[in-house]
Design an enzyme around this catalytic site. Sequence first.
Site, PDB file in Angstrom:
ATOM      1  N   GLY A   1       0.861  -1.442  -0.179  1.00 52.60           N
ATOM      2  CA  GLY A   1      -0.202   0.066  -0.416  1.00 52.60           C
ATOM      3  C   GLY A   1       0.691   0.996   0.298  1.00 52.60           C
TER       4      GLY A   1
ATOM      5  N   CYS B   1      -8.853  18.986  19.903  1.00 54.69           N
ATOM      6  CA  CYS B   1      -8.385  19.576  21.968  1.00 54.69           C
ATOM      7  C   CYS B   1      -7.312  17.878  22.189  1.00 54.69           C
ATOM      8  CB  CYS B   1     -10.422  19.209  22.718  1.00 54.69           C
ATOM      9  SG  CYS B   1     -10.816  21.039  21.929  1.00 54.69           S
TER      10      CYS B   1
HETATM   11  C1  LIG Z   1      -1.872  -3.062   5.227  1.00 53.05           C
HETATM   12  C2  LIG Z   1      -1.924  -4.224   4.678  1.00 53.05           C
HETATM   13  C3  LIG Z   1      -1.070  -4.417   3.304  1.00 53.05           C
HETATM   14  C4  LIG Z   1      -0.148  -2.455   3.135  1.00 53.05           C
HETATM   15  O1  LIG Z   1       1.335  -2.705   3.436  1.00 53.05           O
HETATM   16  P1  LIG Z   1       1.687  -1.131   2.873  1.00 53.05           P
HETATM   17  O2  LIG Z   1       2.574  -1.228   4.128  1.00 53.05           O
HETATM   18  O3  LIG Z   1       0.775   0.162   3.141  1.00 53.05           O
HETATM   19  O4  LIG Z   1       2.520  -1.805   2.372  1.00 53.05           O
HETATM   20  C5  LIG Z   1      -0.410  -5.299   3.170  1.00 53.05           C
HETATM   21  N1  LIG Z   1      -1.591  -6.535   3.663  1.00 53.05           N
HETATM   22  C6  LIG Z   1      -1.300  -6.551   4.849  1.00 53.05           C
HETATM   23  C7  LIG Z   1      -2.328  -7.840   5.558  1.00 53.05           C
HETATM   24  C8  LIG Z   1      -2.249  -5.257   5.505  1.00 53.05           C
HETATM   25  O5  LIG Z   1      -2.860  -5.403   6.539  1.00 53.05           O
END
Ligand SMILES: *Cc1c(COP(=O)(O)O)cnc(C)c1O
Length: 418
Positions: free
Chosen positions: A276, A343
């Site tokens: 991601g 806050c």
């Molecule tokens: C959050 C997550 C990702 C993506 O992680 P990044 O650090 O954004 O690359 C991929 N797979 C699972 C299962 C996740 O929980």
Amino acid sequence: MSTPSKPLPFTAAQIREIAKTYPTPFHIYDERGIRENARRLNRAFSWAPGFQEFFAVKATPNPHLLKICKEEGFGGDCSSLAELVMCERVGITGEKIMFTSNNTTATEYAKAKELGAILNLDDISHISFIYENVGLPGLVCFRYNPGPLREGNVIIGKPEEAKYGFTREQLFEGYRLLKKKGVKRFGLHTMVASNERNAEFFVETARMLFDLARELAEKADVRLEFVNLGGGIGIPYRPEQEPVNLERIGEGVREVYDELIRPAGLDPLKIFMENGRMVTGPYGFLITTALHHKSIYKEYVGVDACMSNLMRPGMYGAYHHITVLGKENAPHTRTYDVVGSLCENNDKFAIDRPLPQIDRGDLVVIHDTGAHGWAMGFQYNGKLRSAELLLREDGTVKLIRRAETLDDYFATLDFTSV
Ligand SMILES: *Cc1c(COP(=O)(O)O)cnc(C)c1O
């Protein structure tokens, strides 16, 4: 002394113009940056048969960004009903969806199965849960938690403290159960890193999964169709940090593939990832306006964004670089805490940060908000979630999510029954 800086895909004048139409705060994403980086990742793995990146939708759940990912050949990694539906609505379906959920409801499994997604099970008990509630699909993947066999990294913590996945023994038992129930296609997944910038970490993850693929073939007669190395490729939040060497990850994984998979007769074994952060993170910017300067025991600059637009600094003490537009080359003669209006005293984007003098009305850029930025937002203190804009390759700007209004905030309340 030169002040550390990070590049911007837009000029100060451009943002001033944009802010006339779309009031701050807003996140703006750089389409060109996203596309070029996506192509780099695909190129790094172009040697691998059937390489597939599944963009982790939770990082930046916006259909316009998902569409860009789709056009670059990515699938979607989902973990909830809403994320599944979002993928469906941009045309990411079937085995272009990896459903990596945990503590999953039957409703979610039913939707994932209806879409033909790859089900990635978080626990051995979910085999019978799916079997009884929605029926098992033909292709099933398991999430492996190596526990004390692997160190993990700082953000994600120790694998043995993590709630996710199967133990090693459970994997063998799990595939045996799947076979008994007629499942014919198998995958193996793990996720042991978050924001990891060392390429070798991912090569080691591949080695761990390739070793397991061999052992499963030898001892359990399970021929895996793919291994999913998870997400977690890091990004350089600090100006002095280097981006992750994607080419090295691709090359390193290839070496281990040649060493372990080919001689065992397990080629082709597809390689998947589900990043991601590295896909959108560096290509998003939170634009906010300086409202107030306050001088008490420390110097504060209050901006019109707050923690609800970007949780990471307040939540993890994460560093996000800050640039003051029009003062890119001004000396950093001041030391500020840059704060929002919640806050809550952890509503700070930066603490004791050397910056140029900031005046009321200055536009302030908070870098690297393209992943886990808008997505983690909330409405605490009656704060409304901001707009999201896309800076397109032709230089035009598109509103890809409008800012929330008070009507949105009050939409779930019925004042007539008070
Ligand atoms: C959050 C997550 C990702 C993506 O992680 P990044 O650090 O954004 O690359 C991929 N797979 C699972 C299962 C996740 O929980």
